[in-house]
Scaffold this motif. Structure first.
Motif, PDB file in Angstrom:
ATOM      1  N   GLN A 555      -6.753  -9.426  56.297  1.00  0.00           N
ATOM      2  CA  GLN A 555      -5.263  -9.029  56.703  1.00  0.00           C
ATOM      3  C   GLN A 555      -4.320  -9.680  55.796  1.00  0.00           C
ATOM      4  OE1 GLN A 555      -3.532 -10.794  60.394  1.00  0.00           O
ATOM      5  NE2 GLN A 555      -3.063  -8.614  61.084  1.00  0.00           N
ATOM      6  N   ALA A 556      -4.507 -10.776  55.379  1.00  0.00           N
ATOM      7  CA  ALA A 556      -3.817 -11.689  54.465  1.00  0.00           C
ATOM      8  C   ALA A 556      -3.375 -10.800  53.191  1.00  0.00           C
ATOM      9  CB  ALA A 556      -4.463 -13.180  54.000  1.00  0.00           C
ATOM     10  N   GLN A 557      -4.057  -9.905  52.746  1.00  0.00           N
ATOM     11  CA  GLN A 557      -3.780  -9.215  51.644  1.00  0.00           C
ATOM     12  C   GLN A 557      -2.904  -8.038  51.735  1.00  0.00           C
ATOM     13  OE1 GLN A 557      -7.449  -8.235  49.133  1.00  0.00           O
ATOM     14  NE2 GLN A 557      -8.676  -9.615  50.267  1.00  0.00           N
ATOM     15  N   LEU A 558      -2.486  -7.863  52.758  1.00  0.00           N
ATOM     16  CA  LEU A 558      -1.282  -7.108  53.066  1.00  0.00           C
ATOM     17  C   LEU A 558       0.049  -7.622  52.584  1.00  0.00           C
ATOM     18  CD1 LEU A 558      -1.797  -5.809  56.585  1.00  0.00           C
ATOM     19  CD2 LEU A 558      -1.991  -4.377  54.561  1.00  0.00           C
ATOM     20  N   ALA A 559       0.139  -8.991  52.053  1.00  0.00           N
ATOM     21  CA  ALA A 559       1.096  -9.578  51.268  1.00  0.00           C
ATOM     22  C   ALA A 559       1.386  -8.921  49.971  1.00  0.00           C
ATOM     23  CB  ALA A 559       0.928 -10.993  51.001  1.00  0.00           C
ATOM     24  N   LEU A 560       0.062  -8.248  49.566  1.00  0.00           N
ATOM     25  CA  LEU A 560       0.385  -7.307  48.248  1.00  0.00           C
ATOM     26  C   LEU A 560       1.328  -6.192  48.391  1.00  0.00           C
ATOM     27  CD1 LEU A 560      -3.214  -7.838  47.224  1.00  0.00           C
ATOM     28  CD2 LEU A 560      -1.322  -9.094  46.318  1.00  0.00           C
ATOM     29  N   MET A 561       1.424  -5.656  49.501  1.00  0.00           N
ATOM     30  CA  MET A 561       2.647  -4.499  49.951  1.00  0.00           C
ATOM     31  C   MET A 561       3.908  -4.909  49.226  1.00  0.00           C
ATOM     32  SD  MET A 561       1.858  -1.613  51.278  1.00  0.00           S
ATOM     33  CE  MET A 561       3.234  -1.215  52.007  1.00  0.00           C
ATOM     34  N   GLY A 562       4.374  -6.118  49.271  1.00  0.00           N
ATOM     35  CA  GLY A 562       5.664  -6.445  48.626  1.00  0.00           C
ATOM     36  C   GLY A 562       6.575  -6.194  49.540  1.00  0.00           C
ATOM     37  N   ASP A 563       6.322  -5.811  50.954  1.00  0.00           N
ATOM     38  CA  ASP A 563       7.548  -5.555  51.755  1.00  0.00           C
ATOM     39  C   ASP A 563       7.711  -6.724  52.909  1.00  0.00           C
ATOM     40  OD1 ASP A 563       5.016  -5.495  53.015  1.00  0.00           O
ATOM     41  OD2 ASP A 563       5.757  -3.471  54.464  1.00  0.00           O
ATOM     42  N   LYS A 564       7.139  -7.771  52.537  1.00  0.00           N
ATOM     43  CA  LYS A 564       7.222  -8.903  53.604  1.00  0.00           C
ATOM     44  C   LYS A 564       7.669 -10.192  52.585  1.00  0.00           C
ATOM     45  CE  LYS A 564       3.214  -7.739  54.962  1.00  0.00           C
ATOM     46  NZ  LYS A 564       3.117  -6.472  54.818  1.00  0.00           N
ATOM     47  N   SER A 565       8.683 -10.799  53.237  1.00  0.00           N
ATOM     48  CA  SER A 565       9.015 -11.952  52.412  1.00  0.00           C
ATOM     49  C   SER A 565       7.998 -13.145  52.582  1.00  0.00           C
ATOM     50  CB  SER A 565      10.249 -12.624  53.001  1.00  0.00           C
ATOM     51  OG  SER A 565      11.515 -11.806  52.966  1.00  0.00           O
ATOM     52  N   LEU A 566       7.885 -14.096  51.507  1.00  0.00           N
ATOM     53  CA  LEU A 566       6.745 -15.005  51.782  1.00  0.00           C
ATOM     54  C   LEU A 566       7.420 -16.306  51.705  1.00  0.00           C
ATOM     55  CD1 LEU A 566       4.521 -13.542  48.688  1.00  0.00           C
ATOM     56  CD2 LEU A 566       4.391 -13.359  51.037  1.00  0.00           C
ATOM     57  N   ARG A 702       1.576  15.009  60.621  1.00  0.00           N
ATOM     58  CA  ARG A 702       3.151  14.960  61.283  1.00  0.00           C
ATOM     59  C   ARG A 702       3.606  13.352  61.329  1.00  0.00           C
ATOM     60  NH1 ARG A 702       3.676  20.129  65.422  1.00  0.00           N
ATOM     61  NH2 ARG A 702       2.934  21.729  63.836  1.00  0.00           N
ATOM     62  N   VAL A 703       3.108  12.568  60.392  1.00  0.00           N
ATOM     63  CA  VAL A 703       3.717  11.188  60.533  1.00  0.00           C
ATOM     64  C   VAL A 703       4.420  10.895  59.188  1.00  0.00           C
ATOM     65  CG1 VAL A 703       1.911  10.577  62.048  1.00  0.00           C
ATOM     66  CG2 VAL A 703       1.321  10.532  59.753  1.00  0.00           C
ATOM     67  N   ARG A 704       4.749   9.830  59.137  1.00  0.00           N
ATOM     68  CA  ARG A 704       5.497   9.289  57.864  1.00  0.00           C
ATOM     69  C   ARG A 704       4.850   7.986  57.681  1.00  0.00           C
ATOM     70  NH1 ARG A 704      11.540   7.533  58.963  1.00  0.00           N
ATOM     71  NH2 ARG A 704      11.163   6.056  60.433  1.00  0.00           N
ATOM     72  N   GLU A 705       4.902   7.473  56.437  1.00  0.00           N
ATOM     73  CA  GLU A 705       4.446   5.933  55.985  1.00  0.00           C
ATOM     74  C   GLU A 705       4.617   5.204  57.089  1.00  0.00           C
ATOM     75  OE1 GLU A 705       2.102   5.876  54.162  1.00  0.00           O
ATOM     76  OE2 GLU A 705       2.119   7.296  52.144  1.00  0.00           O
ATOM     77  N   LYS A 706       3.700   4.189  57.164  1.00  0.00           N
ATOM     78  CA  LYS A 706       3.878   3.099  58.164  1.00  0.00           C
ATOM     79  C   LYS A 706       4.184   1.756  57.133  1.00  0.00           C
ATOM     80  CE  LYS A 706       3.348   5.362  61.862  1.00  0.00           C
ATOM     81  NZ  LYS A 706       4.296   5.896  62.654  1.00  0.00           N
ATOM     82  N   ARG A 707       4.438   0.511  57.706  1.00  0.00           N
ATOM     83  CA  ARG A 707       4.842  -0.545  56.889  1.00  0.00           C
ATOM     84  C   ARG A 707       4.183  -1.623  57.643  1.00  0.00           C
ATOM     85  NH1 ARG A 707       6.258   0.376  51.446  1.00  0.00           N
ATOM     86  NH2 ARG A 707       6.966   2.576  51.290  1.00  0.00           N
ATOM     87  N   PHE A 708       4.607  -3.056  57.164  1.00  0.00           N
ATOM     88  CA  PHE A 708       4.516  -4.232  57.775  1.00  0.00           C
ATOM     89  C   PHE A 708       2.930  -4.600  58.026  1.00  0.00           C
ATOM     90  CE2 PHE A 708       4.706  -7.460  61.179  1.00  0.00           C
ATOM     91  CZ  PHE A 708       5.366  -8.354  60.655  1.00  0.00           C
ATOM     92  N   SER A 709       2.317  -4.076  58.997  1.00  0.00           N
ATOM     93  CA  SER A 709       0.930  -4.435  59.206  1.00  0.00           C
ATOM     94  C   SER A 709      -0.015  -3.287  58.885  1.00  0.00           C
ATOM     95  CB  SER A 709       0.689  -4.651  60.775  1.00  0.00           C
ATOM     96  OG  SER A 709       1.129  -3.300  61.382  1.00  0.00           O
ATOM     97  N   LEU A 710       0.514  -2.536  58.142  1.00  0.00           N
ATOM     98  CA  LEU A 710      -0.406  -1.227  57.725  1.00  0.00           C
ATOM     99  C   LEU A 710       0.080  -0.957  56.042  1.00  0.00           C
ATOM    100  CD1 LEU A 710      -0.178   1.321  60.864  1.00  0.00           C
ATOM    101  CD2 LEU A 710      -2.348  -0.103  59.974  1.00  0.00           C
ATOM    102  N   GLY A 711      -0.793  -0.469  55.314  1.00  0.00           N
ATOM    103  CA  GLY A 711      -0.407  -0.088  54.099  1.00  0.00           C
ATOM    104  C   GLY A 711       0.197   1.216  53.827  1.00  0.00           C
ATOM    105  N   ALA A 712       0.930   1.552  52.473  1.00  0.00           N
ATOM    106  CA  ALA A 712       1.335   2.885  52.331  1.00  0.00           C
ATOM    107  C   ALA A 712       0.793   3.210  51.169  1.00  0.00           C
ATOM    108  CB  ALA A 712       2.992   2.768  52.387  1.00  0.00           C
TER     109      ALA A 712
END
Length: 866
Positions: A555-566, A702-712
């Motif tokens: 789960q830590a590798q979701l930091a690579l999404m770049g949508d969360k501050s570190l 019929r969904v759109r991209e999620k963020r934060f805890s899920l990748g896009a």
């Protein structure tokens, strides 16, 4: 055409939006301080004809027999308070060793009686103790409900019966309503005891359900609560002057009303409010002439019933630590968690004692001795420095609660210095003994104060600031009361004398203490502003990369999404990834890193960072093995679901239970499907062929991209991870990016997409092939992700959140496929591991959950639109 929003208007809107939150945060503490000021004003009016010397005279004339009996009743009273927890644990069927329970209960009630539960999070100490003893959230909630109910039922029973049997002094407000109020209060415990006989089913109170306990259990609650309050009244009664007329019943009527007023005021310990109502009650019954002796007995009651138990707690801690050092063994975790808040509370009390002592007259006999052995300049400096140290201890108490190393060292030094100055300013050996006792207890506990953070960077909550202001206000009142016979003159500030210098010394000491507080507040306010959370830069992601691969959770590798501050620690040994939505500062998962000290410090740092911004620190999807990190900082834990992890050494397609999966994989192999693992360096060139698959999947669902805890489907993110692609006839029909630990501890997938018209069982095929590939590569676990709200129990006495979550899990298919997701993952025979939400006590949980949902969905609109 819309007008552009200027920076000034945006700032003004932000201020307007923040005002309600600011008012909510400060309303309670400001109300308590206002009530305290009002009570002190009323007390000043009631004591218009009373001098400090008269009060002190009665205090020192108390007989040894009176004091001994008061101490005995105090011991019995605190022994009774331990029965709250003992009977509560028995009622829920989870008895624990009474010796351990009694220690925790004694210390918690010593804090709550003196300072209030909320100030030093003594409730969190009990919560952590019970968590480590194996109780679940629902069981702890039932213990708290039982003890709180017993506390109030006992007060209602004692107050109700007293008001029915004893007339209230007519001069008191609402005296005419004494008997009706007594009937109402007495009826509450009676209905509680007979509730099971009258109502077989739980009573509906809106959305709540109230189930009366069995009569024997209810009677036990009422008796323990009434005995607790009765013994407390007995302590004060034996300290009262013999001339108080009316007997114990008359006294008890005034006492219970004063206690009710103190509880309603929310002033810690009912300080000032309780004394005001007691004096008003006896004054209304024609005993104004006894105001000085009554106030002296109230001061003795504060010392015997409130201060002595805190000193006893310090002695217990000292003895237990000394025994632990002698055996060279670590103390139990439940006990070590108790130490920082305990020392913080005792330090706060010691600081208040020094300030109150500096505001009052010294004893004439002791001052006469000092005049012979101590030079006047040394006396003046000692008096001034004792009060300054008192203010510094009030400030350092917060640092001790936050486990700061610098606060620990400074507190030790100041406690010893304060003891010396107490002796030099008035031979106050009682104060010196208390300060040295606390220093002795604190000295061996250095390992509990491990944080190297700055005290100026520590956030001070509204409650803490209000407590410090309240102590200063009380010290100011004491100066005015002690020296009311002295006419103020500007020349007093420069008067120095043994015999007539008491008032100038008290004024200088009070101003010096207030100046120290103001200087610290100014330094705290002008510290460098914290930058607003920003997406991580490329350099920050590079700093995080070495920590990601070695962390056991993918789960830590979701930091690579770049949508969360570190947020990194000072030496880049760990980081927290987070985002802000509303007032919620939400960290995803546990701190990432192998260094436990750095991870522990980051939890503190993140909490302080969010609190300085007026936000709520939230940790989302934390693991059971790291719960101690959040319990230590006083957060509470809510189960939000379970994560499915497949042990790869046991995974296979053999047996009858795997027949469907086996047939699906074999069929799709025959249809020409094949899995390819594409290395990260080749993924960028492949993304244009995968984009149509992703777009088709989004349109079909019929969904759109999620963020934060899920990748896009973000090319920059996907190009950093390997890709699993399912091919059929040279075309991609499904894909998933891989999250892999360098230690081979865990493998997982994040973004998963497939063509809508693909062959049946396509995702089953993808998962089975990936698990077999991961097993062949030597990975231990394959993580299938979390099933939200899984494992929550809808039981009658479970907390509201757990019951609500279980209800949504069972009946919320219209909004999300909760049950279906759990069933789908369960067919791979995973091990289900709970995941938790860590939040501060007292936050608005529905708002936090809405904020988290908004982060994942890209805003609340995304929650509604899916």
């Amino acid at each position: 055409m819309e007008r552009p929003v200027t920076a000034e208007k945006a700032a003004e809107a932000a201020v307007r939006a923040g005002l309600p939150a600011l008012l909510r945060r400060w309303a309670g503490p400001l109300f308590s301080v206002a009530v305290l000021c009002l009570a002190l004003w009323a007390l000043h009016r009631l004591l218009a004809e009373v001098s400090y010397r008269e009060v002190r005279g009665y205090f020192h004339q108390l007989g040894h027999g009176q004091v001994a009996l008061a101490v005995l009743l105090t011991v019995l009273g605190y022994a009774v308070t331990t029965l709250y927890d003992r009977f509560a644990l028995r009622a829920i069927g989870r008895p624990l060793p009474y010796r351990r329970v009694s220690l925790i209960a004694f210390v918690s009630y010593a804090f709550s009686n003196t300072l209030g539960m909320a100030l030093l999070v003594s409730g969190s100490i009990r919560y952590r103790f019970y968590m480590q003893a194996g109780l679940g959230n629902a069981e702890i909630a039932r213990v708290v409900l039982y003890t709180t109910t017993a506390f109030w039922l006992g007060l209602c029973a004692l107050t109700g019966v007293t008001l029915l049997l004893v007339p209230v002094p007519p001069g008191l407000p609402f005296a005419a309503a004494g008997r009706p109020l007594g009937v109402l209060l007495a009826a509450i415990p009676l209905l509680w005891i007979g509730g099971r006989l009258l109502w077989r089913r739980p009573l509906g109170l809106g959305r709540w359900r109230l189930a009366p306990p069995p009569p024997a259990q209810a009677l036990r609650q009422v008796l323990v609560g009434a005995l607790d309050w009765g013994l407390a009244a007995g302590v004060l009664y034996v300290l009262m002057p013999e001339a108080v007329a009316g007997g114990f019943g008359h006294f008890l009527a005034i006492f219970v009303l004063a206690q009710l007023a103190g509880l309603v005021s929310h002033v810690p310990g009912g300080l000032g409010v309780f004394e005001t109502v007691m004096l008003a009650g006896f004054g209304a019954s024609g005993q104004q002439a006894l105001a000085a002796p009554i106030l002296g007995s109230l001061a003795a009651f504060r010392i015997v019933y409130y201060l002595l138990p805190l000193c006893a707690a310090a002695v217990l801690v000292t003895l237990r630590e000394a025994r632990g050092l002698r055996r060279r063994a670590l103390l139990a975790p439940w006990f070590t968690a108790l130490l920082p808040p305990l020392f913080a509370g005792l330090t706060l009390v010691c600081g208040a004692i020094l300030l109150f002592s500096g505001a009052t007259l010294g004893l004439p006999g002791r001052m006469a001795v000092l005049r012979e052995v101590v030079p006047l300049p040394l006396l003046e400096v000692s008096h001034f420095m004792a009060s300054v140290i008192g203010m510094l201890l009030l400030i350092l108490a917060r640092g001790l609660q936050r486990r700061l190393d610098a606060a620990y060292v400074l507190t030790l030094v100041l406690l010893v210095a304060g003891a010396v100055f107490s002796l030099l300013k008035g031979i106050d050996y009682e104060e010196a003994a208390l300060l040295l006792l606390l220093a002795l207890a604190l000295a061996p506990a250095h390992r509990q104060f491990y944080r190297r953070a700055s005290l100026f960077g520590t956030s001070f909550s509204a409650g803490w600031i209000a407590a410090i202001v309240a102590v200063l206000v009380c010290a100011g009142w004491l100066v005015a009361f002690s020296y009311r016979h002295v006419e103020y003159d500007s020349s007093m500030w420069w008067e120095f004398s043994f015999r007539y210098g008491g008032a100038p010394r008290a004024l200088r000491a009070l101003v010096g203490a207030a100046a120290v507080g103001l200087l610290f507040a100014a330094a705290h306010l002008i510290r460098a502003a914290r930058p607003r959370p920003q997406p991580p830069t490329g350099a920050e992601l590079e700093r995080a990369l070495p920590l990601l691969g070695r962390f056991p959770s993918t789960q830590a590798q979701l930091a690579l999404m770049g949508d969360k501050s570190l947020l990194f620690d000072a030496h880049d040994r760990a980081f927290v990834m987070y985002a802000v939505e509303g007032r919620s500062w939400v960290a995803l998962g546990d701190p990432v890193g192998a260094d436990e000290a750095a991870r522990r410090e980051l939890v503190w740092s993140f909490r302080e960072l969010s609190e300085r911004a007026g936000g709520w620190p939230v940790f989302y999807q934390v693991r059971p093995q790291d719960l101690d990190l959040y319990l230590e900082v006083g957060m509470r834990l809510l189960k939000i679901g379970e994560e499915a992890r497949v042990p790869l050494d046991r995974f296979n397609l053999d047996g009858k239970s795997k027949k469907v999966l086996r047939n699906t994989v074999n069929r799709l192999h025959r249809e020409g499907l094949a899995l390819e693992i594409v290395p990260a360096e080749r993924v960028g060139a492949l993304l244009p062929r995968l984009r149509p698959v992703s777009d088709a999947w989004l349109r079909d669902k019929r969904v759109r991209e999620k963020r934060f805890s899920l990748g896009a489907f973000d090319p920059a993110y996907l190009a950093r991870t390997p890709m699993a692609v399912v091919w059929q006839g040279g075309e991609p029909v499904a894909f998933a990016n891989l999250l892999l630990c360098e230690t081979k501890e865990e493998a997982s997938v994040d973004l998963m997409r497939h063509v809508p018209d693909g062959p049946a069982g396509l995702m089953d095929y993808l998962f089975v092939e990936l698990m077999q590939w991961a097993r062949s590569e030597g990975y231990r676990w394959f993580n299938l992700g979390m099933a939200p709200l899984s494992g929550l129990q809808n039981r009658r006495l479970a907390p509201l959140w757990m019951r609500f979550g279980a209800l949504v899990f069972g009946r919320g298919e219209r909004f999300y496929n909760f049950r279906g997701l759990h069933r789908y993952k369960d067919k791979f025979d995973p091990e289900w591991e709970p995941r938790y939400l860590a939040v501060p006590a007292g936050v608005a949980l529905p708002v936090v959950l809405a904020n988290v949902a908004g982060l994942i969905a890209g805003g609340l609109a995304g929650v509604v639109r899916r």
